[in-house]
Design an enzyme around this catalytic site. Structure first.
Site, PDB file in Angstrom:
ATOM      1  N   PRO A  89      40.856  52.113  31.875  1.00  0.00           N
ATOM      2  CA  PRO A  89      42.202  52.641  32.120  1.00  0.00           C
ATOM      3  C   PRO A  89      42.260  54.164  32.073  1.00  0.00           C
ATOM      4  O   PRO A  89      43.225  54.761  32.541  1.00  0.00           O
ATOM      5  CB  PRO A  89      43.039  52.023  30.989  1.00  0.00           C
ATOM      6  CG  PRO A  89      42.069  51.622  29.939  1.00  0.00           C
ATOM      7  CD  PRO A  89      40.806  51.271  30.660  1.00  0.00           C
ATOM      8  N   GLU A 116      37.733  47.345  22.148  1.00  0.00           N
ATOM      9  CA  GLU A 116      38.505  48.578  22.047  1.00  0.00           C
ATOM     10  C   GLU A 116      38.053  49.646  23.037  1.00  0.00           C
ATOM     11  O   GLU A 116      38.839  50.463  23.486  1.00  0.00           O
ATOM     12  CB  GLU A 116      38.413  49.137  20.618  1.00  0.00           C
ATOM     13  CG  GLU A 116      39.266  50.367  20.357  1.00  0.00           C
ATOM     14  CD  GLU A 116      40.752  50.086  20.488  1.00  0.00           C
ATOM     15  OE1 GLU A 116      41.509  51.046  20.713  1.00  0.00           O
ATOM     16  OE2 GLU A 116      41.152  48.898  20.369  1.00  0.00           O
ATOM     17  N   ARG A 154      35.888  44.121  52.325  1.00  0.00           N
ATOM     18  CA  ARG A 154      36.604  43.872  53.583  1.00  0.00           C
ATOM     19  C   ARG A 154      36.437  45.016  54.576  1.00  0.00           C
ATOM     20  O   ARG A 154      36.728  44.863  55.760  1.00  0.00           O
ATOM     21  CB  ARG A 154      38.087  43.618  53.311  1.00  0.00           C
ATOM     22  CG  ARG A 154      38.837  44.804  52.754  1.00  0.00           C
ATOM     23  CD  ARG A 154      40.230  44.416  52.303  1.00  0.00           C
ATOM     24  NE  ARG A 154      41.028  43.853  53.373  1.00  0.00           N
ATOM     25  CZ  ARG A 154      41.659  44.581  54.301  1.00  0.00           C
ATOM     26  NH1 ARG A 154      41.571  45.891  54.275  1.00  0.00           N
ATOM     27  NH2 ARG A 154      42.374  44.003  55.232  1.00  0.00           N
ATOM     28  N   ASP A 169      45.465  49.501  58.129  1.00  0.00           N
ATOM     29  CA  ASP A 169      45.990  49.097  56.831  1.00  0.00           C
ATOM     30  C   ASP A 169      46.837  50.200  56.209  1.00  0.00           C
ATOM     31  O   ASP A 169      46.646  51.382  56.486  1.00  0.00           O
ATOM     32  CB  ASP A 169      44.839  48.785  55.861  1.00  0.00           C
ATOM     33  CG  ASP A 169      44.210  47.443  56.142  1.00  0.00           C
ATOM     34  OD1 ASP A 169      44.839  46.621  56.809  1.00  0.00           O
ATOM     35  OD2 ASP A 169      43.073  47.231  55.671  1.00  0.00           O
TER      36      ASP A 169
END
Length: 246
Positions: A89, A116, A154, A169
């Site tokens: 993150p 953690e 893809r 896209d």
């Protein structure tokens, strides 16, 4: 392309990597997948891969030894080092442009952690990229890596049925994709725009560019800061801004 995933829960990938486009990509030999439980490289009889953090604190931290050993075992026969991607993150926000960049690589290795966090030496000396899906926290890196793998694979040649599909896209052009319609032309009184039924491909393309810009302006103004706009789109953007102020 070769894609390796290092995870404590390899069974999570069974359905994703053997269904839909991922399955087709393997059948077309565009990509090969290998998912490894990095407990196999723990170096201890209890297969322990985490430990308490120095200095104290909540949670457990993934040890450096098993992940270094696992990555090194994957790349022993290669002259070129693979791109080693840490799912975290704290990492760089993943974008379509990053997907296009990774799609040009020959070998990707995804590190999926739990607990953690990671021993900092993994970040500093093992990985080449730290990636995040957004400003939220998941239980582990598995789901995030699945999403990134899908978006990269893809884009590989001979994966999608139509080679033009990824070109249009959302985000590939810097803007969101224009609206799409299909048959019937009139559904419960809701009609397809006349321009799409006209057969005038030049005007249709112009309409699509206009709608793409309009949708981006309405939903993601932040994308317009660096979007490569044509002269026509720049004029339209100026008009949209003027209408918003009035």
């Amino acid at each position: 392309m070769k894609i390796d995933v290092l995870s404590l829960f390899p069974e999570m990938f069974d359905g994703v990597l053997h269904s839909s486009i991922m399955k087709k990509a393997q059948e077309n030999e565009a990509v090969s997948f290998r998912v490894t439980d990095f407990r196999e490289h723990s170096g201890n009889k209890h297969h322990k891969v985490d430990d308490y953090p120095y200095g104290g604190g909540a949670g457990m931290v993934l040890k450096a030894e098993p992940l270094f050993a696992a990555v090194e075992s994957l790349a022993l026969e290669e002259s070129k080092k693979p791109r080693v991607i840490l799912m975290c993150p704290q990492g760089e926000r993943f974008t379509q442009q990053k997907a296009e960049e990774l799609a040009a690589e020959e070998h990707l290795v995804f590190l999926c952690g739990h607990y953690e966090g990671y021993d900092e030496r993994i970040r500093e000396h093992l990985v080449t990229d730290e990636l995040s899906l957004g400003d939220f926290v998941l239980t582990g890196g598995e789901i995030a890596s699945m999403a990134i793998i899908d978006s990269v694979v893809r884009l590989l040649p001979n994966v999608l049925g139509n080679s033009d599909s990824p070109v249009h896209d959302s985000f590939s052009t810097g803007l969101l994709e224009h609206p799409q319609y299909t048959r019937p032309a009139d559904f419960r009184g809701m009609k397809v725009p006349d321009i799409l039924l006209s057969g005038n491909h030049g005007e249709i393309e112009k309409w699509r560019q206009e709608q793409s810009l309009k949708r981006t302006f309405e939903r993601r103004k932040d994308l317009l800061e660096n979007a490569p706009l044509t002269e026509h789109q720049q004029k339209l953007l100026k008009s949209l801004k003027s209408k918003e102020k009035s």
